[in-house]
Motif scaffolding. Structure first.
Motif, PDB file in Angstrom:
ATOM      1  N   PHE A 187       0.842  -1.194   0.000  1.00  0.00           N
ATOM      2  CA  PHE A 187       0.000   0.000   0.000  1.00  0.00           C
ATOM      3  C   PHE A 187       0.875   1.239   0.000  1.00  0.00           C
ATOM      4  O   PHE A 187       2.069   1.178   0.268  1.00  0.00           O
ATOM      5  CB  PHE A 187      -0.947   0.008   1.206  1.00  0.00           C
ATOM      6  CG  PHE A 187      -0.244   0.189   2.526  1.00  0.00           C
ATOM      7  CD1 PHE A 187       0.038   1.466   3.032  1.00  0.00           C
ATOM      8  CD2 PHE A 187       0.147  -0.913   3.282  1.00  0.00           C
ATOM      9  CE1 PHE A 187       0.681   1.633   4.237  1.00  0.00           C
ATOM     10  CE2 PHE A 187       0.798  -0.743   4.497  1.00  0.00           C
ATOM     11  CZ  PHE A 187       1.067   0.525   4.968  1.00  0.00           C
ATOM     12  N   GLU A 188       0.253   2.398  -0.305  1.00  0.00           N
ATOM     13  CA  GLU A 188       0.959   3.662  -0.327  1.00  0.00           C
ATOM     14  C   GLU A 188       0.572   4.502   0.880  1.00  0.00           C
ATOM     15  O   GLU A 188      -0.559   4.430   1.366  1.00  0.00           O
ATOM     16  CB  GLU A 188       0.665   4.416  -1.633  1.00  0.00           C
ATOM     17  CG  GLU A 188       1.190   3.697  -2.859  1.00  0.00           C
ATOM     18  CD  GLU A 188       0.946   4.481  -4.141  1.00  0.00           C
ATOM     19  OE1 GLU A 188       0.078   5.398  -4.119  1.00  0.00           O
ATOM     20  OE2 GLU A 188       1.607   4.197  -5.156  1.00  0.00           O
ATOM     21  N   LEU A 189       1.502   5.356   1.361  1.00  0.00           N
ATOM     22  CA  LEU A 189       1.288   6.133   2.577  1.00  0.00           C
ATOM     23  C   LEU A 189       0.615   7.475   2.298  1.00  0.00           C
ATOM     24  O   LEU A 189      -0.215   7.932   3.079  1.00  0.00           O
ATOM     25  CB  LEU A 189       2.636   6.366   3.277  1.00  0.00           C
ATOM     26  CG  LEU A 189       2.602   7.036   4.649  1.00  0.00           C
ATOM     27  CD1 LEU A 189       1.889   6.147   5.656  1.00  0.00           C
ATOM     28  CD2 LEU A 189       4.026   7.325   5.127  1.00  0.00           C
ATOM     29  N   PHE A 190       0.956   8.102   1.184  1.00  0.00           N
ATOM     30  CA  PHE A 190       0.431   9.433   0.870  1.00  0.00           C
ATOM     31  C   PHE A 190      -0.488   9.345  -0.342  1.00  0.00           C
ATOM     32  O   PHE A 190      -0.207   8.612  -1.305  1.00  0.00           O
ATOM     33  CB  PHE A 190       1.567  10.417   0.571  1.00  0.00           C
ATOM     34  CG  PHE A 190       2.534  10.586   1.700  1.00  0.00           C
ATOM     35  CD1 PHE A 190       2.242  11.420   2.764  1.00  0.00           C
ATOM     36  CD2 PHE A 190       3.748   9.914   1.691  1.00  0.00           C
ATOM     37  CE1 PHE A 190       3.131  11.582   3.806  1.00  0.00           C
ATOM     38  CE2 PHE A 190       4.639  10.064   2.729  1.00  0.00           C
ATOM     39  CZ  PHE A 190       4.342  10.898   3.792  1.00  0.00           C
ATOM     40  N   THR A 191      -1.587  10.118  -0.285  1.00  0.00           N
ATOM     41  CA  THR A 191      -2.487  10.158  -1.429  1.00  0.00           C
ATOM     42  C   THR A 191      -1.911  11.073  -2.504  1.00  0.00           C
ATOM     43  O   THR A 191      -1.049  11.915  -2.234  1.00  0.00           O
ATOM     44  CB  THR A 191      -3.869  10.670  -1.026  1.00  0.00           C
ATOM     45  OG1 THR A 191      -3.762  12.055  -0.645  1.00  0.00           O
ATOM     46  CG2 THR A 191      -4.440   9.856   0.127  1.00  0.00           C
ATOM     47  N   GLU A 192      -2.425  10.938  -3.707  1.00  0.00           N
ATOM     48  CA  GLU A 192      -1.954  11.773  -4.806  1.00  0.00           C
ATOM     49  C   GLU A 192      -2.285  13.236  -4.554  1.00  0.00           C
ATOM     50  O   GLU A 192      -1.500  14.138  -4.881  1.00  0.00           O
ATOM     51  CB  GLU A 192      -2.576  11.293  -6.116  1.00  0.00           C
ATOM     52  CG  GLU A 192      -2.016  11.988  -7.347  1.00  0.00           C
ATOM     53  CD  GLU A 192      -2.521  11.381  -8.643  1.00  0.00           C
ATOM     54  OE1 GLU A 192      -2.368  12.027  -9.695  1.00  0.00           O
ATOM     55  OE2 GLU A 192      -3.067  10.258  -8.597  1.00  0.00           O
ATOM     56  N   ILE A 208       0.223  14.828  -2.153  1.00  0.00           N
ATOM     57  CA  ILE A 208       1.497  15.120  -2.816  1.00  0.00           C
ATOM     58  C   ILE A 208       1.372  16.349  -3.707  1.00  0.00           C
ATOM     59  O   ILE A 208       2.224  17.240  -3.672  1.00  0.00           O
ATOM     60  CB  ILE A 208       1.959  13.898  -3.635  1.00  0.00           C
ATOM     61  CG1 ILE A 208       2.247  12.705  -2.701  1.00  0.00           C
ATOM     62  CG2 ILE A 208       3.199  14.240  -4.459  1.00  0.00           C
ATOM     63  CD1 ILE A 208       2.578  11.420  -3.438  1.00  0.00           C
ATOM     64  N   ASN A 209       0.302  16.408  -4.492  1.00  0.00           N
ATOM     65  CA  ASN A 209       0.146  17.520  -5.426  1.00  0.00           C
ATOM     66  C   ASN A 209      -0.095  18.841  -4.720  1.00  0.00           C
ATOM     67  O   ASN A 209       0.302  19.910  -5.211  1.00  0.00           O
ATOM     68  CB  ASN A 209      -1.006  17.230  -6.401  1.00  0.00           C
ATOM     69  CG  ASN A 209      -0.685  16.068  -7.335  1.00  0.00           C
ATOM     70  OD1 ASN A 209       0.483  15.791  -7.623  1.00  0.00           O
ATOM     71  ND2 ASN A 209      -1.719  15.388  -7.815  1.00  0.00           N
ATOM     72  N   GLN A 210      -0.803  18.798  -3.582  1.00  0.00           N
ATOM     73  CA  GLN A 210      -1.164  20.033  -2.893  1.00  0.00           C
ATOM     74  C   GLN A 210      -0.082  20.506  -1.923  1.00  0.00           C
ATOM     75  O   GLN A 210      -0.169  21.632  -1.414  1.00  0.00           O
ATOM     76  CB  GLN A 210      -2.485  19.830  -2.132  1.00  0.00           C
ATOM     77  CG  GLN A 210      -3.670  19.581  -3.025  1.00  0.00           C
ATOM     78  CD  GLN A 210      -4.918  19.178  -2.245  1.00  0.00           C
ATOM     79  OE1 GLN A 210      -4.956  19.246  -1.019  1.00  0.00           O
ATOM     80  NE2 GLN A 210      -5.950  18.734  -2.983  1.00  0.00           N
ATOM     81  N   TRP A 211       0.915  19.660  -1.672  1.00  0.00           N
ATOM     82  CA  TRP A 211       1.890  20.031  -0.633  1.00  0.00           C
ATOM     83  C   TRP A 211       2.630  21.331  -0.947  1.00  0.00           C
ATOM     84  O   TRP A 211       2.768  22.185  -0.049  1.00  0.00           O
ATOM     85  CB  TRP A 211       2.907  18.896  -0.424  1.00  0.00           C
ATOM     86  CG  TRP A 211       3.831  19.216   0.716  1.00  0.00           C
ATOM     87  CD1 TRP A 211       3.665  18.872   2.020  1.00  0.00           C
ATOM     88  CD2 TRP A 211       5.040  19.990   0.664  1.00  0.00           C
ATOM     89  NE1 TRP A 211       4.677  19.374   2.796  1.00  0.00           N
ATOM     90  CE2 TRP A 211       5.546  20.072   1.988  1.00  0.00           C
ATOM     91  CE3 TRP A 211       5.739  20.607  -0.361  1.00  0.00           C
ATOM     92  CZ2 TRP A 211       6.722  20.746   2.304  1.00  0.00           C
ATOM     93  CZ3 TRP A 211       6.898  21.298  -0.046  1.00  0.00           C
ATOM     94  CH2 TRP A 211       7.391  21.364   1.269  1.00  0.00           C
ATOM     95  N   PRO A 212       3.154  21.592  -2.157  1.00  0.00           N
ATOM     96  CA  PRO A 212       3.907  22.831  -2.385  1.00  0.00           C
ATOM     97  C   PRO A 212       3.122  24.087  -2.018  1.00  0.00           C
ATOM     98  O   PRO A 212       3.651  24.989  -1.369  1.00  0.00           O
ATOM     99  CB  PRO A 212       4.224  22.777  -3.880  1.00  0.00           C
ATOM    100  CG  PRO A 212       4.228  21.326  -4.210  1.00  0.00           C
ATOM    101  CD  PRO A 212       3.134  20.743  -3.370  1.00  0.00           C
ATOM    102  N   GLN A 213       1.822  24.157  -2.418  1.00  0.00           N
ATOM    103  CA  GLN A 213       1.036  25.342  -2.095  1.00  0.00           C
ATOM    104  C   GLN A 213       0.709  25.396  -0.614  1.00  0.00           C
ATOM    105  O   GLN A 213       0.718  26.476   0.003  1.00  0.00           O
ATOM    106  CB  GLN A 213      -0.253  25.354  -2.930  1.00  0.00           C
ATOM    107  CG  GLN A 213      -1.052  26.647  -2.798  1.00  0.00           C
ATOM    108  CD  GLN A 213      -0.263  27.852  -3.287  1.00  0.00           C
ATOM    109  OE1 GLN A 213       0.386  27.804  -4.332  1.00  0.00           O
ATOM    110  NE2 GLN A 213      -0.299  28.949  -2.519  1.00  0.00           N
ATOM    111  N   ASN A 214       0.413  24.228  -0.021  1.00  0.00           N
ATOM    112  CA  ASN A 214       0.119  24.198   1.411  1.00  0.00           C
ATOM    113  C   ASN A 214       1.318  24.661   2.227  1.00  0.00           C
ATOM    114  O   ASN A 214       1.163  25.390   3.220  1.00  0.00           O
ATOM    115  CB  ASN A 214      -0.282  22.782   1.841  1.00  0.00           C
ATOM    116  CG  ASN A 214      -1.658  22.399   1.338  1.00  0.00           C
ATOM    117  OD1 ASN A 214      -2.496  23.273   1.056  1.00  0.00           O
ATOM    118  ND2 ASN A 214      -1.906  21.101   1.213  1.00  0.00           N
TER     119      ASN A 214
END
Length: 1013
Positions: free
Chosen positions: A275-280, A283-289
């Protein structure tokens, strides 16, 4: 004790000040001092005979002096020229021409218990002068020596201020035990780190056994001789030497970006757990957050960025020198402050050195040399031990993702595991080492008859150390996560150590020339005694963190105390004979007979002989007729033996340790022997053969030297296994043999072109290290964990060679995995393929091989200087070749344990990237990071170690300021490094587990000034 120190310092200062009294009666004379060619000599000394009245010449060689009367006599002197005594006979204008002192101008080198002209030396020695040291503005002379002396390798491992971790090796690693050379400062055992660089007159390295055998049982690893500056007669002169600087981290690793890190973690979890730990979206929203709210969306790991900060440092030395021919003194006062690149690390030095010469007659001379030094070294409290600081770096790199070191409101943040290296550094307490060191040397020389001098030297070294480790009670709560980092109980460990080491040297020197023959002789006796006592105490539960004296802690069952004493002695008889015929054929014979309390009767004494020969070919008649550009050509050969007495104290006497046991259902205390003793334990002995050639061309504008040596250490102390039925731990035995073979090359050149001058010095040293015999024991394997750092010492390989798996790329298909040797059950495509050496279908330690070593084949350095008029640029390059380095710890683990993950690991294996540099990501398994040739990089490097730009003001510009010299300079260290290790931001000089287990080496930029009044 304090009263004695004050009395000695007062006496020295009295001699010094009394030498500065200026006469104010009589007539005034004037004149000029020049050399034999009429060139003026600025700074020459003019002294009225029988008085303290004197002056020095100005920049044009002119002087003016008031003397007692018409019949006075003046003494005119200048370094490198013969001193003249002149009767005034009523004259008031005196012009003096001085003749060169040929003997003084001939370069002399300090050797064991004396000096020799360089052209007559038959042994392998290297030496440097104050100018070489001043080019490196270091608070620690060890750092200033790096690359300066052929045959001496100095590796800077980094370290905290005042406790720099530097390895000094002379011609390789000679033993499986202690490999540090013997250091003597004015013939007193000492540490190079405790000497003020501004006080040093010369440093000599005795490299071969023929040169070092005069020091016998302490010289197996070579000898470093340091001579401090002596006072000179003349008018009071004052100089100031100081610099200010700032240090920054060197080779700080850079973490993978947040987006790349989350993608890599997803791959690791998918490869391991499915399984994966982080959702897509995450990951995509992290830079703006992160841009909008960095406190709640932090970068993965910024601990090192916040932990390290630029650190200032400054050093100041003020020197006074002067006096009459009969009484003269030199006093230097030093202050150093050096902050660390991590908070709470700092180092301070206060010291004074007073050197006084007393001349009672032409035959009888006395010298006193006093040095008092107080140093205070501070570091953050470390619960992992007094001498390690690993906790900070471990907290910053392991299990420390997504923490905020300090929030925007100034409060502390914690990592996911509730830890913070920043809190530990700033709030957890501190450890302090306060060390006071007093060294006193008394020396008397008496010329018995012409050519025969008796010398007596007594010295004493007293060291008092106070080591305190106070752990604060504290609590820090992360305002965002609610995690708490706390220490509920404050504690104090207080250790006091007092030691005294003193020695007596009695020597007879003989020097005689008759016809074409010249003989020098030395006979000596030496005695050294060492005593040390230690007491320590522990308490906890202090009222607050400000009450840090041991008496303020709880006096309950938690308190503890301890103590101990130790002592040893060494008695020695030694001698040397030097013979020269017609200044062409040279012979030297040394011998020393040492007796040490560390060994039992029957093995207590050891004999260490040596001999060397030299042939000055350039002095032969046939050579003169060849009209070659070679002005000096000398062939040397030597052989000798030295020893190593560094063993535990009283190993030959049964010792008993306190032990508790149960008697009648009650706890009782008794004593029992735990270690086997050995009556046969003796010296490690190193024999060395050396042959060398020295040459000078075009009046020494080009110099060349080459040495070949073979160095064999026998009777190395090893712990030989014994049957367990004995019931005691085995003791060391003389059993091992290690051999070093090498070549040293030195090439130098200098040339002046009008206002321009150029200079270059190249040193290259080749050394091959090999273990010859372990007496049936071993191999000796040292490992940090099972999959991190492992070395082996075995016959046929260098000491501490790398030991582990050989690899064969990565598995590319599941079929390839299924058809290979059994390893971890989770191995799949993209994992490392370890070689099954014995083809037994299993991967076990039986498949380990030696695949590299850290000991380099070559060490080399280059000193370059470029000058135009009074402007000088000095460059120092240093490097090694034929060395390997293991990547270890968090730098290797690819985020397996959620620790620091270097940006280089973005190139990892996947089905879409089968030719990647690194294996596929996994979680919580070390299967891909076993010690292997894949985790090894080429450790060769070339480093621009020092750049120094200096300007010496012309005499015409400073004469109105009453200055005799003024130089300003700027220096930068560790400016450039060329190495494969740069990819991982690993310092090539750091050892072991690298950035995770040691303070990094820093780059220091300084601005300095040297003023002579």
């Amino acid at each position: 004790m304090k009263r004695k120190i004050k009395k000695l310092l007062f006496t020295t200062m009295f001699f010094f000040l009394s030498a500065q009294v200026i006469c104010a009666q009589g007539i005034t004379i004037e004149g000029k001092v020049s050399d034999e060619n009429g060139q003026s000599l600025p700074g020459a000394t003019i002294l009225e005979e029988g008085t303290n009245n004197g002056t020095i010449t100005d920049v044009e060689g002119n002087f003016t002096l008031s003397v007692g009367g018409d019949n006075s006599r003046i003494i005119v002197s200048f370094v490198g020229f013969l001193t003249r005594t002149i009767d005034l006979n009523g004259r008031t204008v005196i012009d003096v021409a001085l003749q060169p002192d040929v003997q003084a101008l001939a370069e002399v080198v300090v050797v064991g218990y004396g000096v020799q002209q360089k052209v007559s030396i038959t042994n392998a020695v290297s030496n440097i002068t104050p100018k070489d040291i001043q080019e490196r503005n270091a608070t620690n002379i060890n750092q200033a020596l790096q690359g300066k002396l052929p045959g001496l390798t100095v590796i800077d491992r980094g370290g905290q201020p005042g406790d720099e971790n530097l390895d000094l090796r002379i011609r390789g690693v000679t033993s499986l035990n202690d490999n540090e050379p013997l250091v003597l400062v004015d013939e007193v055992p000492a540490s190079l780190a405790t000497v003020n660089p501004a006080d040093i007159e010369s440093i000599t390295v005795l490299k071969d056994a023929a040169a070092a055998a005069i020091y016998g049982s302490r010289a197996a690893a070579g000898v470093i001789l340091v001579t401090t500056k002596s006072p000179e007669a003349g008018k009071l002169s004052v100089s100031y030497d100081g610099f200010v600087g700032v240090s920054i981290t060197n080779n700080q690793p850079e973490h993978m970006s947040a987006v790349d890190y989350m993608k890599m973690q997803n791959a690791g979890y998918a490869n391991t757990f499915g399984f994966e730990l982080f959702t897509e979206d995450q990951i995509n929203q992290w830079p703006q957050n992160h841009k909008n709210d960095p406190d709640n969306y932090p970068k993965p790991n910024t601990w090192l960025d916040k932990l390290y900060e630029p650190a200032p440092q400054h050093s100041h030395t003020l020197t006074f020198s002067g006096g009459t021919e009969n009484v003269n003194s030199r006093v230097s006062i030093r202050r150093v402050e050096q902050e660390g690149i991590i908070p709470t690390f700092d180092f301070k030095i206060n010291e004074i050195r007073a050197n006084t010469n007393l001349k009672f007659s032409e035959r009888f001379r006395v010298n006193t040399n006093l040095n008092f030094r107080n140093s205070v070294r501070t570091r953050p409290y470390n619960p992992w031990g007094l001498d390690t600081w690993t906790t900070l770096q471990w907290y910053a790199t392991q299990n420390s993702q997504w923490g905020v070191p300090r929030y925007s409101d100034g409060s502390y943040g914690l990592s996911q595991d509730g830890l913070s290296p920043l809190v530990l550094s700033e709030q957890a307490g501190k450890s302090t080492w306060n060390t006071s060191r007093l060294i006193g040397i008394f020396k008397a020389d008496y010329d018995v008859i012409d050519g025969l001098t008796a010398s007596l030297q007594y010295w004493a070294k007293i060291i008092n150390e106070d080591r305190e480790r106070f752990q604060n009670s504290f609590m820090v709560e992360d305002q965002r996560t609610g995690l708490v980092f706390q220490q509920n109980i404050n504690t104090l460990s207080d250790q006091r150590t007092a030691s005294k080491e003193d020695g007596l040297d009695l020597k007879l020197f003989y020097k005689k020339s008759f016809g074409q023959h010249s003989v020098n002789g030395l006979l000596g006796y030496s005695f050294i005694q060492f005593d040390e006592s230690l007491i320590s105490a522990y308490r906890q539960g202090f009222y607050n963190n400000s009450l840090t004296t041991i008496s303020q802690g709880l006096t309950d069952g938690t308190q503890a105390n301890d103590g101990g004493k130790s002592e040893w002695g060494l008695v020695s008889y030694f001698g040397r004979i030097n013979y020269a015929f017609n200044d062409r054929y040279l012979l030297e014979v040394n011998a020393r007979y040492d007796g040490s309390s560390r060994f039992a009767d029957g093995n207590r004494f050891g004999f260490f002989p040596s001999f060397s020969v030299g042939w000055r070919i350039s002095n032969e008649d046939f050579f003169q007729s060849l009209a070659t550009p070679i002005n000096e050509l000398k062939l040397r050969g030597s052989w000798g033996e030295t020893g190593n007495q560094t063993v535990g104290l009283w190993t030959y006497i049964p010792t008993y340790n306190q032990s508790n046991y149960v008697l009648n259902e009650s706890l009782a205390t008794g004593f029992r022997q735990t270690d086997l003793t050995s009556q046969d334990l003796s010296w490690e002995t190193t024999s060395q053969f050396n042959i060398g050639l020295d040459a000078g061309l075009f009046e020494d504008r080009i110099t060349f030297s080459v040495d070949y040596y073979k160095k064999r250490t026998e009777d190395i102390l090893l712990t030989v296994p014994i049957p367990s039925i004995v019931g005691l731990n085995p003791t060391d035995q003389n059993a091992g043999i290690v051999e070093n073979t090498g070549v040293e090359l030195v090439l130098g050149g200098r040339q002046t072109f009008g206002d321009y001058n150029l200079g270059i010095m190249l040193n290259a040293n080749y050394n091959k290290n090999e273990v010859i015999d372990l007496a049936g024991t071993g191999p000796f394997i040292s490992a940090f964990g099972n999959s991190d750092y492992r070395t082996i010492t075995r016959v046929g390989s260098p000491i501490n060679s790398y030991y582990g798996f050989e690899t064969d790329g990565f598995f590319q298909t599941q079929q390839e995995v299924d058809n290979y040797a059994t390893w971890d059950g989770s191995v799949g495509p993209g994992d490392v393929k370890y070689v099954d050496q014995n083809n037994d279908g299993l991967l076990t330690p039986d498949d380990f091989v030696v695949f590299g070593k850290e000991i380099p084949d070559w060490t080399f350095n280059t000193n370059m200087s470029f000058g135009w008029k009074n402007l000088q640029l000095d460059l120092f390059w240093q490097g090694v070749a034929g060395s390997e380095k293991l990547i270890t710890g968090m730098m290797l683990e690819m985020g397996i344990w959620n620790g620091f993950t270097h940006k280089i690991y973005t190139d990892y294996w996947s089905e879409d990237n089968p030719n990647a540099r690194f294996p596929r990501p996994t979680k919580f398994t070390m299967k891909n990071v076993q010690v292997s040739d894949r985790t090894m990089l080429d450790g060769s490097y070339l480093r621009l170690k020092t750049v120094r730009l200096s300007y010496r003001f012309p005499a015409s510009m400073i004469s109105d300021l009453k200055l005799s010299g003024l130089t300003i300079y700027a220096t930068t260290t560790n400016l450039l490094t060329f190495s494969e290790l740069n990819d991982f931001n690993i310092d090539p000089e750091q050892e072991g587990r690298g950035p995770e287990s040691g303070l990094p080496q820093s780059s220091v930029t300084t601005l300095g000034i040297n003023v002579n009044f």
